[in-house]
Design an enzyme around this catalytic site. Structure first.
Site, PDB file in Angstrom:
ATOM      1  N   CYS B  14       0.847  -1.190   0.000  1.00  0.00           N
ATOM      2  CA  CYS B  14       0.000   0.000   0.000  1.00  0.00           C
ATOM      3  C   CYS B  14       0.888   1.247   0.000  1.00  0.00           C
ATOM      4  CB  CYS B  14      -0.873  -0.032   1.243  1.00  0.00           C
ATOM      5  SG  CYS B  14      -1.845   1.435   1.516  1.00  0.00           S
ATOM      6  N   PRO B  15       0.668   2.288  -0.766  1.00  0.00           N
ATOM      7  CA  PRO B  15      -0.504   2.511  -1.623  1.00  0.00           C
ATOM      8  C   PRO B  15      -0.251   2.142  -3.084  1.00  0.00           C
ATOM      9  CG  PRO B  15       0.720   4.552  -1.467  1.00  0.00           C
ATOM     10  CD  PRO B  15       1.539   3.491  -0.760  1.00  0.00           C
TER      11      PRO B  15
END
Lengths: 159, 75
Positions: B14-15
């Protein structure tokens, strides 16, 4: 222009982990097609400092602050378990293992995604930071500019 | 399912899966299908929410040996 949603983050903290969270949210919001601004104030300004020493004329207090504050995103300490700088080394190792992006890369990604990086000029004065010491191509503003972005904002965060 | 473009986002944390997905979807035409492969455990919630919010359609998803695959139709 269509009414794009906006995300506005105030980055007050100069901790590596908190700055990382701010930049992850910012990059995610940009991927959500939001117009994103990160307003760096107080210790958050340190994330925008250049790594190299930039010779600028400073007063005594400014020099003290400049010398004691971390020079750039990679030098920030952890909010918890800093262990005199051992913590950041440990967490960077773990991050590498899990393929998490280091903070300097997150900042590069933010710029690639046209996230607006703003430095608070008033706190720059307080901490004795000069424009030459901060990254190129960032914006300089105060509270009114932040509020203009934030008043119609969909996501507003203080980190 | 037949995809017009395949994005390999395996191993990314993430992200990056949604940042890469957004980049990839910009490169296809409306109505075309993007296939996204990830290993991020949060990807299912993330991509479902992302598709809904940005006007694309999550057609289907699949999990096999820790690899999640998503098919997203560009809106």
């Amino acid at each position: 222009m269509s009414e794009r949603k906006t995300t506005n983050i105030i980055l007050f903290s100069g901790d590596y982990d908190k700055a990382m969270a701010a930049y992850i949210i910012a990059n995610g919001a940009a991927a959500y097609d939001h117009d994103v601004t990160i307003f760096h104030t107080f210790w958050g300004l340190n994330a925008l400092r250049k790594e190299e020493m930039v010779p600028v004329k400073k007063g005594f207090m400014e020099k003290m602050f400049g010398g004691m504050m971390p020079r750039g995103a990679d030098k920030l300490g952890l909010s918890n378990m800093n262990f005199m700088g051992m913590g950041p080394k440990m967490i960077k190792g773990v991050m590498k293992k899990h393929n998490a992006m280091p903070l300097p890369d997150l900042i590069d990604m933010a710029r690639e995604q046209d996230i607006k990086l703003v430095a608070c000029t008033m706190t720059m004065d307080l901490l004795g930071l000069h424009k030459d010491e901060l990254l190129e191509e960032i914006e300089y503003a105060g509270v009114a500019a932040y509020l203009a972005d934030a008043e119609n904002g969909n996501v507003n965060l203080f980190i | 399912m037949k995809a017009d473009k395949v994005l390999d986002a395996k191993g990314l944390a993430c992200p990056m899966p949604i940042v890469k997905t957004r980049k990839a979807i910009k490169e296809i035409e409306a109505g075309q299908i993007l296939e996204v492969q990830t290993t991020d455990k949060g990807a299912k919630s993330d991509l479902t929410a992302w598709a809904k919010s940005t006007g694309h359609e999550l057609l289907d998803s699949n999990e096999e040996k820790d690899v999640f695959t998503f098919w997203i139709k560009k809106g």
